[in-house]
Design a protein around this motif. Structure first.
Motif, PDB file in Angstrom:
ATOM      1  N   LEU A  88       0.830  -1.212   0.000  1.00  9.20           N
ATOM      2  CA  LEU A  88       0.000   0.000   0.000  1.00  9.20           C
ATOM      3  C   LEU A  88       0.860   1.256   0.000  1.00  9.20           C
ATOM      4  O   LEU A  88       0.596   2.205  -0.750  1.00  9.20           O
ATOM      5  CB  LEU A  88      -0.933   0.005   1.214  1.00  9.20           C
ATOM      6  CG  LEU A  88      -2.082  -0.992   1.195  1.00  9.20           C
ATOM      7  CD1 LEU A  88      -2.773  -1.031   2.554  1.00  9.20           C
ATOM      8  CD2 LEU A  88      -3.065  -0.656   0.089  1.00  9.20           C
ATOM      9  N   GLY A  89       1.893   1.267   0.831  1.00 11.24           N
ATOM     10  CA  GLY A  89       2.791   2.420   0.889  1.00 11.24           C
ATOM     11  C   GLY A  89       3.501   2.657  -0.429  1.00 11.24           C
ATOM     12  O   GLY A  89       3.633   3.799  -0.886  1.00 11.24           O
ATOM     13  N   ALA A  90       3.934   1.571  -1.053  1.00  3.75           N
ATOM     14  CA  ALA A  90       4.615   1.692  -2.346  1.00  3.75           C
ATOM     15  C   ALA A  90       3.675   2.229  -3.415  1.00  3.75           C
ATOM     16  O   ALA A  90       4.064   3.078  -4.227  1.00  3.75           O
ATOM     17  CB  ALA A  90       5.193   0.339  -2.769  1.00  3.75           C
ATOM     18  N   VAL A  91       2.437   1.754  -3.413  1.00  2.00           N
ATOM     19  CA  VAL A  91       1.455   2.248  -4.387  1.00  2.00           C
ATOM     20  C   VAL A  91       1.253   3.749  -4.213  1.00  2.00           C
ATOM     21  O   VAL A  91       1.272   4.509  -5.184  1.00  2.00           O
ATOM     22  CB  VAL A  91       0.114   1.486  -4.255  1.00  2.00           C
ATOM     23  CG1 VAL A  91      -1.006   2.198  -5.011  1.00  2.00           C
ATOM     24  CG2 VAL A  91       0.266   0.069  -4.755  1.00  2.00           C
ATOM     25  N   ALA A  92       1.074   4.186  -2.961  1.00  2.80           N
ATOM     26  CA  ALA A  92       0.880   5.619  -2.718  1.00  2.80           C
ATOM     27  C   ALA A  92       2.114   6.419  -3.124  1.00  2.80           C
ATOM     28  O   ALA A  92       2.004   7.434  -3.818  1.00  2.80           O
ATOM     29  CB  ALA A  92       0.556   5.865  -1.244  1.00  2.80           C
ATOM     30  N   ALA A  93       3.281   5.968  -2.693  1.00  2.00           N
ATOM     31  CA  ALA A  93       4.518   6.716  -2.956  1.00  2.00           C
ATOM     32  C   ALA A  93       4.845   6.794  -4.445  1.00  2.00           C
ATOM     33  O   ALA A  93       5.389   7.793  -4.915  1.00  2.00           O
ATOM     34  CB  ALA A  93       5.686   6.094  -2.192  1.00  2.00           C
ATOM     35  N   LEU A 149       3.614  10.163   2.963  1.00  2.00           N
ATOM     36  CA  LEU A 149       2.764   9.243   3.708  1.00  2.00           C
ATOM     37  C   LEU A 149       2.910   7.811   3.203  1.00  2.00           C
ATOM     38  O   LEU A 149       2.886   6.862   3.995  1.00  2.00           O
ATOM     39  CB  LEU A 149       1.306   9.698   3.648  1.00  2.00           C
ATOM     40  CG  LEU A 149       1.026  10.996   4.412  1.00  2.00           C
ATOM     41  CD1 LEU A 149      -0.373  11.519   4.100  1.00  2.00           C
ATOM     42  CD2 LEU A 149       1.217  10.798   5.906  1.00  2.00           C
ATOM     43  N   GLY A 150       3.107   7.645   1.902  1.00  2.00           N
ATOM     44  CA  GLY A 150       3.337   6.301   1.360  1.00  2.00           C
ATOM     45  C   GLY A 150       4.611   5.673   1.914  1.00  2.00           C
ATOM     46  O   GLY A 150       4.619   4.500   2.304  1.00  2.00           O
ATOM     47  N   ALA A 195       4.873   2.361   4.276  1.00  2.00           N
ATOM     48  CA  ALA A 195       5.764   1.258   3.881  1.00  2.00           C
ATOM     49  C   ALA A 195       6.784   0.956   4.981  1.00  2.00           C
ATOM     50  O   ALA A 195       7.078  -0.213   5.253  1.00  2.00           O
ATOM     51  CB  ALA A 195       6.470   1.581   2.568  1.00  2.00           C
ATOM     52  N   LEU A 196       7.313   1.988   5.624  1.00  2.00           N
ATOM     53  CA  LEU A 196       8.284   1.769   6.705  1.00  2.00           C
ATOM     54  C   LEU A 196       7.663   1.050   7.895  1.00  2.00           C
ATOM     55  O   LEU A 196       8.298   0.181   8.500  1.00  2.00           O
ATOM     56  CB  LEU A 196       8.905   3.094   7.145  1.00  2.00           C
ATOM     57  CG  LEU A 196       9.894   3.716   6.166  1.00  2.00           C
ATOM     58  CD1 LEU A 196      10.324   5.100   6.654  1.00  2.00           C
ATOM     59  CD2 LEU A 196      11.102   2.811   5.958  1.00  2.00           C
ATOM     60  N   THR A 197       6.422   1.385   8.235  1.00  2.00           N
ATOM     61  CA  THR A 197       5.778   0.658   9.331  1.00  2.00           C
ATOM     62  C   THR A 197       5.505  -0.789   8.922  1.00  2.00           C
ATOM     63  O   THR A 197       5.609  -1.694   9.741  1.00  2.00           O
ATOM     64  CB  THR A 197       4.479   1.342   9.797  1.00  2.00           C
ATOM     65  OG1 THR A 197       3.584   1.480   8.702  1.00  2.00           O
ATOM     66  CG2 THR A 197       4.750   2.686  10.436  1.00  2.00           C
TER      67      THR A 197
END
Length: 117
Positions: free
Chosen positions: A15-20, A39-40, A44-46
């Protein structure tokens, strides 16, 4: 073997990668780009912290916070008129909140108990 926490971590990383990375394929302004990338990456880090088994309950709360911030970012940062960027933030943010909430021990424990009775 994937545990629930590792699955949630992997989903959060995706999800983080998609946003970023979404500014590569959706129309963005500077605020949208900044919001989605920052925020992405934080989501992703969490997720990576979950995968590395370094995540505590604070990481779950942080992930939920980042998801909520992503959901409200189109209005707060003024890119709600850019449908691709706004919808990416809304959907990814909402899914991030769901992943974070299901990772919380009290929720995860109740889900685990409910599936085994």
């Amino acid at each position: 073997m994937f545990t629930e926490s590792r699955i949630q971590g992997a989903v959060a990383v995706i999800l983080g990668a998609v946003a970023a990375l979404s500014p590569l394929w959706v129309t963005v302004n500077d605020n949208a780009r900044l919001s989605l990338i920052v925020l992405g990456v934080l989501v992703a880090l969490t997720g990576l912290a979950h995968l590395a088994k370094r995540a505590g309950i604070m990481a779950d709360y942080a992930m939920a916070l980042f998801g909520v911030l992503m959901v409200v970012s189109p209005w707060v940062m003024g890119f709600d008129g850019l449908s691709g960027a706004a919808w990416t933030a809304w959907v990814v943010g909402a899914l991030t909140v769901v992943v974070a909430v299901t990772a919380l021990p009290q929720v995860s424990g109740r889900l685990h108990t409910a599936t085994h009775h």
